[in-house]
Design a protein around this motif. Structure first.
Motif, PDB file in Angstrom:
ATOM      1  N   THR A 146       2.500  -7.585 -29.388  1.00  0.00           N
ATOM      2  CA  THR A 146       3.884  -7.992 -29.656  1.00  0.00           C
ATOM      3  C   THR A 146       4.659  -6.844 -30.293  1.00  0.00           C
ATOM      4  O   THR A 146       5.793  -6.552 -29.900  1.00  0.00           O
ATOM      5  CB  THR A 146       3.918  -9.227 -30.578  1.00  0.00           C
ATOM      6  OG1 THR A 146       3.224 -10.304 -29.932  1.00  0.00           O
ATOM      7  CG2 THR A 146       5.340  -9.653 -30.896  1.00  0.00           C
ATOM      8  N   ARG A 147       4.050  -6.189 -31.258  1.00  0.00           N
ATOM      9  CA  ARG A 147       4.701  -5.056 -31.920  1.00  0.00           C
ATOM     10  C   ARG A 147       5.025  -3.960 -30.894  1.00  0.00           C
ATOM     11  O   ARG A 147       6.130  -3.422 -30.877  1.00  0.00           O
ATOM     12  CB  ARG A 147       3.793  -4.510 -33.023  1.00  0.00           C
ATOM     13  CG  ARG A 147       4.410  -3.428 -33.855  1.00  0.00           C
ATOM     14  CD  ARG A 147       3.467  -3.018 -35.016  1.00  0.00           C
ATOM     15  NE  ARG A 147       4.151  -2.162 -35.952  1.00  0.00           N
ATOM     16  CZ  ARG A 147       4.406  -0.875 -35.770  1.00  0.00           C
ATOM     17  NH1 ARG A 147       4.020  -0.286 -34.659  1.00  0.00           N
ATOM     18  NH2 ARG A 147       5.050  -0.173 -36.677  1.00  0.00           N
ATOM     19  N   LEU A 148       4.086  -3.644 -30.048  1.00  0.00           N
ATOM     20  CA  LEU A 148       4.285  -2.616 -29.029  1.00  0.00           C
ATOM     21  C   LEU A 148       5.365  -3.025 -28.027  1.00  0.00           C
ATOM     22  O   LEU A 148       6.203  -2.210 -27.635  1.00  0.00           O
ATOM     23  CB  LEU A 148       2.970  -2.322 -28.306  1.00  0.00           C
ATOM     24  CG  LEU A 148       2.989  -1.176 -27.305  1.00  0.00           C
ATOM     25  CD1 LEU A 148       3.425   0.124 -27.951  1.00  0.00           C
ATOM     26  CD2 LEU A 148       1.606  -1.023 -26.684  1.00  0.00           C
ATOM     27  N   ALA A 149       5.372  -4.289 -27.642  1.00  0.00           N
ATOM     28  CA  ALA A 149       6.406  -4.779 -26.720  1.00  0.00           C
ATOM     29  C   ALA A 149       7.794  -4.625 -27.334  1.00  0.00           C
ATOM     30  O   ALA A 149       8.752  -4.247 -26.646  1.00  0.00           O
ATOM     31  CB  ALA A 149       6.147  -6.241 -26.355  1.00  0.00           C
ATOM     32  N   LEU A 150       7.914  -4.902 -28.621  1.00  0.00           N
ATOM     33  CA  LEU A 150       9.201  -4.737 -29.307  1.00  0.00           C
ATOM     34  C   LEU A 150       9.622  -3.267 -29.347  1.00  0.00           C
ATOM     35  O   LEU A 150      10.775  -2.940 -29.076  1.00  0.00           O
ATOM     36  CB  LEU A 150       9.123  -5.307 -30.724  1.00  0.00           C
ATOM     37  CG  LEU A 150       9.178  -6.827 -30.812  1.00  0.00           C
ATOM     38  CD1 LEU A 150       8.659  -7.312 -32.154  1.00  0.00           C
ATOM     39  CD2 LEU A 150      10.607  -7.311 -30.566  1.00  0.00           C
ATOM     40  N   ILE A 151       8.690  -2.385 -29.670  1.00  0.00           N
ATOM     41  CA  ILE A 151       9.008  -0.950 -29.733  1.00  0.00           C
ATOM     42  C   ILE A 151       9.401  -0.432 -28.357  1.00  0.00           C
ATOM     43  O   ILE A 151      10.385   0.310 -28.226  1.00  0.00           O
ATOM     44  CB  ILE A 151       7.824  -0.152 -30.320  1.00  0.00           C
ATOM     45  CG1 ILE A 151       7.664  -0.477 -31.804  1.00  0.00           C
ATOM     46  CG2 ILE A 151       8.005   1.346 -30.105  1.00  0.00           C
ATOM     47  CD1 ILE A 151       6.405   0.088 -32.442  1.00  0.00           C
ATOM     48  N   GLU A 152       8.671  -0.818 -27.325  1.00  0.00           N
ATOM     49  CA  GLU A 152       8.990  -0.339 -25.980  1.00  0.00           C
ATOM     50  C   GLU A 152      10.333  -0.881 -25.490  1.00  0.00           C
ATOM     51  O   GLU A 152      11.118  -0.151 -24.882  1.00  0.00           O
ATOM     52  CB  GLU A 152       7.860  -0.696 -25.014  1.00  0.00           C
ATOM     53  CG  GLU A 152       6.611   0.134 -25.257  1.00  0.00           C
ATOM     54  CD  GLU A 152       5.416  -0.278 -24.411  1.00  0.00           C
ATOM     55  OE1 GLU A 152       5.466  -1.355 -23.759  1.00  0.00           O
ATOM     56  OE2 GLU A 152       4.429   0.475 -24.409  1.00  0.00           O
ATOM     57  N   ALA A 153      10.602  -2.148 -25.765  1.00  0.00           N
ATOM     58  CA  ALA A 153      11.889  -2.725 -25.371  1.00  0.00           C
ATOM     59  C   ALA A 153      13.023  -2.058 -26.139  1.00  0.00           C
ATOM     60  O   ALA A 153      14.066  -1.715 -25.565  1.00  0.00           O
ATOM     61  CB  ALA A 153      11.888  -4.236 -25.630  1.00  0.00           C
ATOM     62  N   ALA A 154      12.813  -1.869 -27.425  1.00  0.00           N
ATOM     63  CA  ALA A 154      13.837  -1.220 -28.248  1.00  0.00           C
ATOM     64  C   ALA A 154      14.090   0.198 -27.755  1.00  0.00           C
ATOM     65  O   ALA A 154      15.248   0.627 -27.653  1.00  0.00           O
ATOM     66  CB  ALA A 154      13.409  -1.204 -29.709  1.00  0.00           C
TER      67      ALA A 154
END
Length: 190
Positions: A12-20
């Protein structure tokens, strides 16, 4: 096989960073809203705020990830070079290669100082690529160079690399900048 809580949390953390990252590159920090980030990541606002205090903290995490990627690329290339001069020049080429990643120059060199300030940007650099550059300069110049002078030279050469990356991103001749960096490095030994 079911993923552990830790694996789900990291995903989830990685998905947020990549989307951001995608949105910060596309729209810039100021024009990227947190609802857009969570929609892009496919998570809830609660998930965003579970992992990051606010949008600025998410931006900083994005910058840290980018800086780690740059540092890893420099470290891989520069440590396989022969002389200290060769290591610095191959490290410079690796830096320019790493900064050619679409959006990276904008994030690290243009948006970062405006959003997290020069102190925050410097801290991220110190945690990543600065050490490799400082070691390379120390190897080139030898033990007679004091710590203060070594830091100043590291800061100046790092600024030259950054300015060159911005110019190259804008369409300038990379080879001309690499030659100028070589001249700067050679001038340090004069």
């Amino acid at each position: 096989m079911a993923r552990s809580n830790r694996e789900r949390t990291e995903a989830t953390r990685l998905a947020l960073i990549e989307a951001a990252r995608r949105l910060f590159v596309e729209k810039g920090y100021a024009d990227t809203a947190t609802p857009d980030i969570v929609a892009e990541a496919g998570v809830t606002r609660g998930a965003l705020y579970h992992h990051f205090e606010d949008k600025r903290a998410l931006f900083r995490a994005t910058l840290e990830r980018e800086a780690q990627a740059v540092a890893a690329q420099i470290e891989t290339i520069s440590t396989t070079s022969g002389t200290p001069r060769e290591a610095l020049l191959s490290g410079a080429a690796a830096y320019f290669d790493a900064m050619a990643e679409p959006g990276r120059t904008r994030l690290l060199l243009l948006e970062a100082p405006a959003v997290i300030g020069l102190e925050g940007t410097s801290a991220i650099d110190q945690e990543n690529a600065e050490g490799t550059l400082k070691t390379g300069l120390s190897d080139l110049l030898g033990p007679h160079v004091g710590a203060e002078k070594l830091q100043v030279l590291t800061d100046l050469l790092s600024a030259a690399f950054d300015r060159a990356a911005i110019a190259i991103e804008a369409g300038a001749d990379r080879k001309a900048y690499e030659a100028a960096i070589a001249d700067l490095i050679d001038g340090l030994k004069a």
